[in-house]
Structure formats: C-alpha cells, structure tokens
Enzyme design. Structure first.
Site, PDB file in Angstrom:
ATOM      1  N   LYS A 104       0.865  -1.185   0.000  1.00  0.00           N
ATOM      2  CA  LYS A 104       0.000   0.000   0.000  1.00  0.00           C
ATOM      3  C   LYS A 104       0.893   1.224   0.000  1.00  0.00           C
ATOM      4  CE  LYS A 104      -4.480   0.697   0.056  1.00  0.00           C
ATOM      5  NZ  LYS A 104      -5.529  -0.226  -0.442  1.00  0.00           N
TER       6      LYS A 104
HETATM    7  P1  NAD Z   1     -13.056   7.320  -3.001  1.00  0.00           P
HETATM    8  O1  NAD Z   1     -12.047   8.346  -2.682  1.00  0.00           O
HETATM    9  O2  NAD Z   1     -13.488   7.117  -4.413  1.00  0.00           O
HETATM   10  O3  NAD Z   1     -14.381   7.572  -2.142  1.00  0.00           O
HETATM   11  C1  NAD Z   1     -14.380   7.648  -0.750  1.00  0.00           C
HETATM   12  C2  NAD Z   1     -15.778   8.051  -0.277  1.00  0.00           C
HETATM   13  O4  NAD Z   1     -15.815   8.028   1.138  1.00  0.00           O
HETATM   14  C3  NAD Z   1     -16.189   9.454  -0.697  1.00  0.00           C
HETATM   15  O5  NAD Z   1     -17.566   9.464  -1.014  1.00  0.00           O
HETATM   16  C4  NAD Z   1     -15.959  10.267   0.570  1.00  0.00           C
HETATM   17  O6  NAD Z   1     -16.741  11.463   0.645  1.00  0.00           O
HETATM   18  C5  NAD Z   1     -16.363   9.261   1.609  1.00  0.00           C
HETATM   19  N1  NAD Z   1     -15.840   9.559   2.926  1.00  0.00           N
HETATM   20  C6  NAD Z   1     -14.599   9.981   3.263  1.00  0.00           C
HETATM   21  N2  NAD Z   1     -14.530  10.194   4.586  1.00  0.00           N
HETATM   22  C7  NAD Z   1     -15.751   9.867   5.089  1.00  0.00           C
HETATM   23  C8  NAD Z   1     -16.318   9.882   6.392  1.00  0.00           C
HETATM   24  N3  NAD Z   1     -15.596  10.260   7.450  1.00  0.00           N
HETATM   25  N4  NAD Z   1     -17.593   9.474   6.523  1.00  0.00           N
HETATM   26  C9  NAD Z   1     -18.335   9.092   5.462  1.00  0.00           C
HETATM   27  N5  NAD Z   1     -17.846   9.071   4.216  1.00  0.00           N
HETATM   28  C10 NAD Z   1     -16.580   9.457   4.041  1.00  0.00           C
HETATM   29  O7  NAD Z   1     -12.496   5.956  -2.382  1.00  0.00           O
HETATM   30  P2  NAD Z   1     -12.807   4.456  -2.829  1.00  0.00           P
HETATM   31  O8  NAD Z   1     -11.820   4.060  -3.843  1.00  0.00           O
HETATM   32  O9  NAD Z   1     -14.255   4.316  -3.083  1.00  0.00           O
HETATM   33  O10 NAD Z   1     -12.417   3.684  -1.487  1.00  0.00           O
HETATM   34  C11 NAD Z   1     -13.340   3.544  -0.398  1.00  0.00           C
HETATM   35  C12 NAD Z   1     -12.887   2.403   0.495  1.00  0.00           C
HETATM   36  O11 NAD Z   1     -12.839   1.201  -0.273  1.00  0.00           O
HETATM   37  C13 NAD Z   1     -11.495   2.551   1.106  1.00  0.00           C
HETATM   38  O12 NAD Z   1     -11.495   1.906   2.365  1.00  0.00           O
HETATM   39  C14 NAD Z   1     -10.607   1.758   0.151  1.00  0.00           C
HETATM   40  O13 NAD Z   1      -9.408   1.324   0.750  1.00  0.00           O
HETATM   41  C15 NAD Z   1     -11.544   0.609  -0.178  1.00  0.00           C
HETATM   42  N6  NAD Z   1     -11.242  -0.096  -1.420  1.00  0.00           N
HETATM   43  C16 NAD Z   1     -11.158   0.556  -2.614  1.00  0.00           C
HETATM   44  C17 NAD Z   1     -10.891  -0.165  -3.766  1.00  0.00           C
HETATM   45  C18 NAD Z   1     -10.856   0.477  -5.121  1.00  0.00           C
HETATM   46  O14 NAD Z   1     -10.719  -0.254  -6.128  1.00  0.00           O
HETATM   47  N7  NAD Z   1     -10.994   1.784  -5.260  1.00  0.00           N
HETATM   48  C19 NAD Z   1     -10.679  -1.544  -3.691  1.00  0.00           C
HETATM   49  C20 NAD Z   1     -10.783  -2.191  -2.466  1.00  0.00           C
HETATM   50  C21 NAD Z   1     -11.073  -1.449  -1.342  1.00  0.00           C
END
Ligand code: NAD
Length: 413
Positions: A104
């Site tokens: 990461k």
């Molecule tokens: P992103 O940046 O696209 O979106 C994050 C979202 O979370 C946004 O809507 C933001 O406003 C919201 N957010 C941030 N802080 C917050 C809070 N305190 N309360 C409520 N909402 C909040 O990120 P993403 O890529 O969708 O990732 C989200 C999660 O999924 C993370 O934990 C990431 O590690 C995990 N993840 C992502 C992927 C991927 O392919 N992008 C894969 C596996 C896991």
C-alpha cells in the site's frame, strides 16, 4: 499508541495465527512489513512557493508474488495506516488466490485542495521517489481513496519516461486508452454485488426488494449502489464525508451520481438528510461501509440493525465491534473477500498488459464473478465447517496460504 487500523490488522492476524497454531517464528515474519519506504519530496505550487509532501510505499509480504496494492491521497495517511492496509492486501490476494503479495502507498495530502497541475506534479514526483521499489514484476500500485485512473496514467507515464519505453504493467486502474482494462473502474463495486448475490443464494434471500445502506459514495460505494439498484435492491441511504441522504422508497442513484460530480450529497434536494452515524444504524438487509477504516466500533456496534455487513472499505469494523456483532447475530462478509473485486480485475489488467492482448468487458466480468464467487464459497464453507465467523475463516485461509508459501520457499540464506 498504534494507529487504530494497524491495531485492528494485527489483532485479526494474531487471532488467525492462534487458530492456525503458528509458532512464534512464523508470526514474527508475518507481523511486520517486509519493506517500508518513506519519502519527503518538494512540489512547485501554482503560487510560486515550494511545498514538501510526505508519502510512503509499504510492501508487507511478497512470498506469493509481486507486491500489489492501492495508493491513497488523504491528509490522514500515516505509516501505520499503510502498514495495516498493506497487510490486508497480502491476505486478500491469498484468499482469492491471486499470485500477489500485499502493498500500500499514499501521500499525506488533500487532493481536492490542489490544482490539476499541482496534482500531476505531486504524482509524478511521488512516482519517481517510489520508483526504486515499484515495477511491473516488483510492486504494482492501483487506485484507492483520493486517487483515480488519471493519476495511474501519470504514474505509468513517469515510470515509462525513466525507462525510455512504455511500461503499462507498472500500475493498474489506468484509463483503457493506455493499457487499462474494461471493467476496472466498476470492479470493486461489482465484486460487492457478486458477493451479495452469492450470499442471497446461500441464505435463500431475494435480492430484489431487499434494502441497502451505503456509507461512502466514491468509487466503491457509488458503483455498488448503482449495480445493486439495477439488480432490484432498494438503496435507501448513501453518504459521503458531508453526510447522507435517505429515501425509504429507494434513492434515484443515477441522479445522485450526477449530482455528486459537482456538489456534496447533502446539498441534494428532494431527499431527506441523514447523518453518517444514522446510516450505520438503519434497519436494512445489507449495510455496506465503503469509506474509511474504523467506522463500526464497540461504541456504535450495538446500534447496527442490518442483517449483513458487506465490507466495501478496508478495515471498517474493529475487533471489539466484531465480537458485539457476532453476539447479536449480524453476519459480516469481511473486506479481504468482499472488496477483492478491485484487485482481481487489477490482476486481469496486469495479465493483459504483460501479454499485450486485451479482453472484452464480458470476459472480464465473467472471470471476476468466477474468482470472487469461488472464494466466497470457500470462505463460507470453512466458516460453517469450523463454526467461526466469515472473517475468521477468510483470515485463516489467507494467512494459511501465505504461511505455506513462506515455509516452502524457506528462509534465505
Ligand atoms: P473514493 O475516494 O473514491 O471515495 C471515498 C468516499 O468516502 C467518498 O464518497 C468520501 O466522501 C467518503 N468519505 C470519506 N470520509 C468519510 C467519512 N468520514 N464518513 C463518510 N464518508 C466518508 O475511495 P474508494 O476508492 O471508493 O475507497 C473507499 C474504500 O474502499 C477505502 O477503504 C478503500 O481502501 C476501499 N477499497 C477501494 C478499492 C478500489 O478499487 N478503489 C478496492 C478495495 C477497497
């Protein structure tokens, strides 16, 4: 005190190590990251000043293959957070049987506070700083919170400029025009859908008409909302960092996705407003945390009224909350299984890049369904057989496979 995410990751590992009766030597190897790079680097800002940013790339383990894991841009990025997220990537790749280790990376920055030029400069400089440990056979980054396909394209271009030739396989989650794969943007959310479909099959639940609440409306949350709605589920609440919106009859997800491009969710008209805490306490069939780590804790686990929690985010539930939810009969499909769609399709992208041969989107989605469904069935069967939670079963499978690889390889020299 350790970062909460790291405490959670280590506690989950220790629990798995106990169940697998691992000796202290093997535990010692797997409890720490293999490699940790910290970088402080300057960026020319638009106003003529120079700002120094701090970033990391952590490789937890590479026993089963090259390191793989996302890049996060957030003010909350820390070395301990990276350690936790890298460790979860190791177990995730092993649970779904991808030939990868876990990594990461991230930069301590709010990307929304930067201009496009500053974001590109920061990305290219950060890519250069970590280029000493990343590479298509070494460590392959991908998008995570705060990063996107454009940022991956800049990283690919930067590394390619250094090499003097185009190296598409150094990073995944790229735009399709530069070696990305069809289906990657939707992959994590689609994986969440496939997992829920399989769960419904096993539990004899009708997905059509079931209710869903989602915390986080970014890549993972918005795609999951969209696909679940198309599959007939009623998405009654979604939230972002500004707060949430609610409609008991089912939200119009398409218009929320459109709205979110310009404004925070809470500024949306025609829907009830709801806090992030309230989203977590809604009486729904499926609660999908898809934002940050540490959202469901021993403080609020008692308020959860969902039947199932399907973890789109990494590490959203603390060990204390796990225990309370288990007692209350709430089933959790753990992050290392539920959100593995992203890394699975990243693997497909990498394979396509290495072969210079690209697949149709249907093929990507069919293979994703196959891989994640097989993993779901294996985890569910192990949980049933051993009388443990799905997290405990997934951790035992993932950690067990990494231990096996470590022991077969032996300790060098
Ligand atoms: P992103 O940046 O696209 O979106 C994050 C979202 O979370 C946004 O809507 C933001 O406003 C919201 N957010 C941030 N802080 C917050 C809070 N305190 N309360 C409520 N909402 C909040 O990120 P993403 O890529 O969708 O990732 C989200 C999660 O999924 C993370 O934990 C990431 O590690 C995990 N993840 C992502 C992927 C991927 O392919 N992008 C894969 C596996 C896991």
């Amino acid at each position: 005190m350790k970062n909460d995410a790291l405490s959670t990751a280590l506690s989950q590992f220790d629990d798995a190590a106990d169940r697998l009766h691992l000796d202290d030597d093997v535990r010692g190897v797997l409890r720490v990251s293999k490699r940790e790079l910290s970088v402080n680097f300057p960026v020319n800002m638009d106003d003529g000043s120079i700002q120094v940013f701090c970033g990391y790339r952590v490789q937890h383990n590479i026993a089963r293959g090259p390191a793989k894991g996302g890049l996060r841009y957030s003010p909350h990025v820390s070395l301990d957070e990276m350690r936790a997220l890298a460790m979860w990537m190791t177990w995730k790749a092993a649970v779904v049987k991808l030939p990868f280790g876990g990594a990461k990376g991230g930069v301590m920055v709010d990307p929304r506070a930067l201009s496009a030029a500053e974001l590109e400069d920061l990305t290219r400089r950060y890519a250069t700083e970590i280029s000493i440990i990343i590479g298509q056979s070494e460590d392959i980054p991908a998008p995570d919170m705060g990063t996107n396909p454009q940022i991956m394209a800049w990283i690919m271009d930067t590394i390619s400029m250094h090499k003097g030739h185009t190296v598409t396989g150094v990073v995944t989650g790229k735009p399709v025009a530069v070696g990305g794969t069809l289906g990657r943007v939707e992959a994590t959310g689609r994986g969440v859908l496939f997992v829920i479909e399989e769960l419904c099959k096993q539990e004899s639940i009708n997905l059509e008409g079931s209710t869903v609440a989602i915390q986080g409306f970014g890549n993972v949350g918005s795609v999951a909302a969209n696909l679940l709605r198309r599959a007939g589920a009623r998405v009654v609440a979604v939230s972002d960092r500004s707060g949430g919106v609610y409609d008991g009859g089912g939200l119009d997800v398409d218009s929320l996705v459109e709205h979110r491009k310009a404004k925070p969710l809470v500024e949306c008209s025609g829907v009830d407003k709801i806090t992030n805490a309230e989203v977590l306490g809604l009486p729904v069939d499926f609660l999908i945390p898809a934002a940050l780590e540490g959202q469901i804790t021993s403080q609020n686990a008692g308020d959860v009224r969902a039947r199932f929690i399907v973890e789109g985010a990494n590490g959203p539930t603390t060990p204390g909350a796990d225990r309370i939810l288990e007692e209350r009969g709430v089933t959790i499909v753990p992050d290392i299984l539920a959100n593995a769609g992203g890394v699975i399709v990243s693997y497909f992208e990498w394979v396509q890049d290495l072969q210079f041969y690209f697949w149709e989107e249907d093929e990507v989605n069919d293979r994703l369904r196959k891989v994640i469904t097989r993993a779901y069935r294996e985890v569910a069967a192990a949980a049933e057989r051993d009388g443990v939670t799905m997290r405990q079963a997934a951790m035992a499978l993932g950690v067990g496979r990494v231990v096996e690889a470590t022991l077969i390889r032996g300790i060098y020299p």
